[in-house]
Enzyme design. Sequence first.
Site, PDB file in Angstrom:
ATOM      1  N   TRP A  72     -25.025   4.634  18.432  1.00  0.00           N
ATOM      2  CA  TRP A  72     -25.358   3.989  17.157  1.00  0.00           C
ATOM      3  C   TRP A  72     -25.067   2.503  17.292  1.00  0.00           C
ATOM      4  O   TRP A  72     -24.020   2.130  17.853  1.00  0.00           O
ATOM      5  CB  TRP A  72     -24.473   4.594  16.069  1.00  0.00           C
ATOM      6  CG  TRP A  72     -24.706   4.078  14.686  1.00  0.00           C
ATOM      7  CD1 TRP A  72     -25.472   4.661  13.723  1.00  0.00           C
ATOM      8  CD2 TRP A  72     -24.159   2.895  14.095  1.00  0.00           C
ATOM      9  NE1 TRP A  72     -25.430   3.912  12.573  1.00  0.00           N
ATOM     10  CE2 TRP A  72     -24.638   2.810  12.785  1.00  0.00           C
ATOM     11  CE3 TRP A  72     -23.328   1.869  14.560  1.00  0.00           C
ATOM     12  CZ2 TRP A  72     -24.309   1.783  11.913  1.00  0.00           C
ATOM     13  CZ3 TRP A  72     -22.991   0.829  13.708  1.00  0.00           C
ATOM     14  CH2 TRP A  72     -23.484   0.802  12.399  1.00  0.00           C
ATOM     15  N   SER A  85     -21.360   7.969  22.709  1.00  0.00           N
ATOM     16  CA  SER A  85     -20.808   7.612  21.409  1.00  0.00           C
ATOM     17  C   SER A  85     -21.264   8.605  20.340  1.00  0.00           C
ATOM     18  O   SER A  85     -20.960   9.790  20.424  1.00  0.00           O
ATOM     19  CB  SER A  85     -21.182   6.172  21.053  1.00  0.00           C
ATOM     20  OG  SER A  85     -20.441   5.707  19.951  1.00  0.00           O
ATOM     21  N   MET A  86     -22.047   8.177  19.359  1.00  0.00           N
ATOM     22  CA  MET A  86     -22.569   9.097  18.359  1.00  0.00           C
ATOM     23  C   MET A  86     -23.324  10.239  19.009  1.00  0.00           C
ATOM     24  O   MET A  86     -23.294  11.381  18.532  1.00  0.00           O
ATOM     25  CB  MET A  86     -23.477   8.343  17.386  1.00  0.00           C
ATOM     26  CG  MET A  86     -24.097   9.257  16.346  1.00  0.00           C
ATOM     27  SD  MET A  86     -25.223   8.413  15.217  1.00  0.00           S
ATOM     28  CE  MET A  86     -25.773   9.847  14.278  1.00  0.00           C
ATOM     29  N   ASP A 119     -11.730   0.755  25.349  1.00  0.00           N
ATOM     30  CA  ASP A 119     -12.706   0.945  24.272  1.00  0.00           C
ATOM     31  C   ASP A 119     -12.031   0.701  22.927  1.00  0.00           C
ATOM     32  O   ASP A 119     -11.140   1.445  22.531  1.00  0.00           O
ATOM     33  CB  ASP A 119     -13.252   2.371  24.356  1.00  0.00           C
ATOM     34  CG  ASP A 119     -14.416   2.631  23.422  1.00  0.00           C
ATOM     35  OD1 ASP A 119     -14.503   1.984  22.370  1.00  0.00           O
ATOM     36  OD2 ASP A 119     -15.243   3.506  23.750  1.00  0.00           O
ATOM     37  N   HIS A 146     -16.379  -0.266  24.894  1.00  0.00           N
ATOM     38  CA  HIS A 146     -17.201   0.844  24.405  1.00  0.00           C
ATOM     39  C   HIS A 146     -18.533   0.892  25.153  1.00  0.00           C
ATOM     40  O   HIS A 146     -18.931   1.950  25.635  1.00  0.00           O
ATOM     41  CB  HIS A 146     -17.429   0.694  22.901  1.00  0.00           C
ATOM     42  CG  HIS A 146     -18.060   1.896  22.279  1.00  0.00           C
ATOM     43  ND1 HIS A 146     -17.510   3.159  22.378  1.00  0.00           N
ATOM     44  CD2 HIS A 146     -19.211   2.037  21.549  1.00  0.00           C
ATOM     45  CE1 HIS A 146     -18.286   4.028  21.735  1.00  0.00           C
ATOM     46  NE2 HIS A 146     -19.306   3.372  21.225  1.00  0.00           N
TER      47      HIS A 146
END
Length: 279
Positions: free
Chosen positions: A34, A100-101, A230, A259
């Site tokens: 995202w 991630s998402m 991160d 990240h």
Amino acid sequence: MSEVTAHHGLFRDTALHVDDTGGPGRPVVLIHGWPLSGESWKYQVPALAEAGYRVVTYDRRGFGRSDKPFLGYTYDTLADDLDALLTELDLRDVTLVGFSMGGGEVARYVSSYGTERLRGVVLASAVTPFMLRTRDNPQGPLTEEAAAGMAASLAEDQDAFYDGFMREFFSADGELKVTEEQLREARALCDQADKKAALECMTIFGATDFRADLEKFGPLPTLVLHGDSDATVPFEGSGARTRAALPGSRVHLVPGGPHGVNVSHAAEWNRALLEFLAR
């Protein structure tokens, strides 16, 4: 380049933009973070294709070049979209890589659809097992106040929010770990996101509990791939806990990785992924 139709929506179907290198190699499906798109995998697709894999990327509904429907921004629906992709392309012996998402989509897909089509999964800088800090999840790295503040900032001024968010995305200990050009490229992808989709997906990646989903993984080969610096999805509250929930999983922690470690440390990230795929 093609489209896959995901059959969700009261009035019409949703077309997902798909890029597929094709070929006879084992398929690897890359699921973006995202608020980006499949274009965020530009440093992975050539490396994987050169190694002989069939690489499939797609833009999540509401983001990139996919349709932007009013409804459907739940992990159940997003997992259904992923299933529609795998079914329409008839992909088997697949490795899913959720960033991630996107790690949440992988977890929900496994718990909803099982592992019949899968060879393994990679949870990369992923939001599993549960980001939100609650009474029964005190290790969650995201407080309710921080989540509310992010949503309010995005709603008020999305340009300013994305500027700050993406700089942190690629920073470790306050230092930008990518070039300004790479930062601009990623920031431009944010502008393709529908604002409503971005807000709703921000809510679900922060507030969805994947602990029960991870229990369905069983012996599925899993790699947890994360940057140790991160600041967006801290390893201690996410990757480390995911590894603990999946005793048979492997971990590769990238020193100094932010990240967006797949861009900042692309060579090491790709090497870790290729080593996992070769097992």
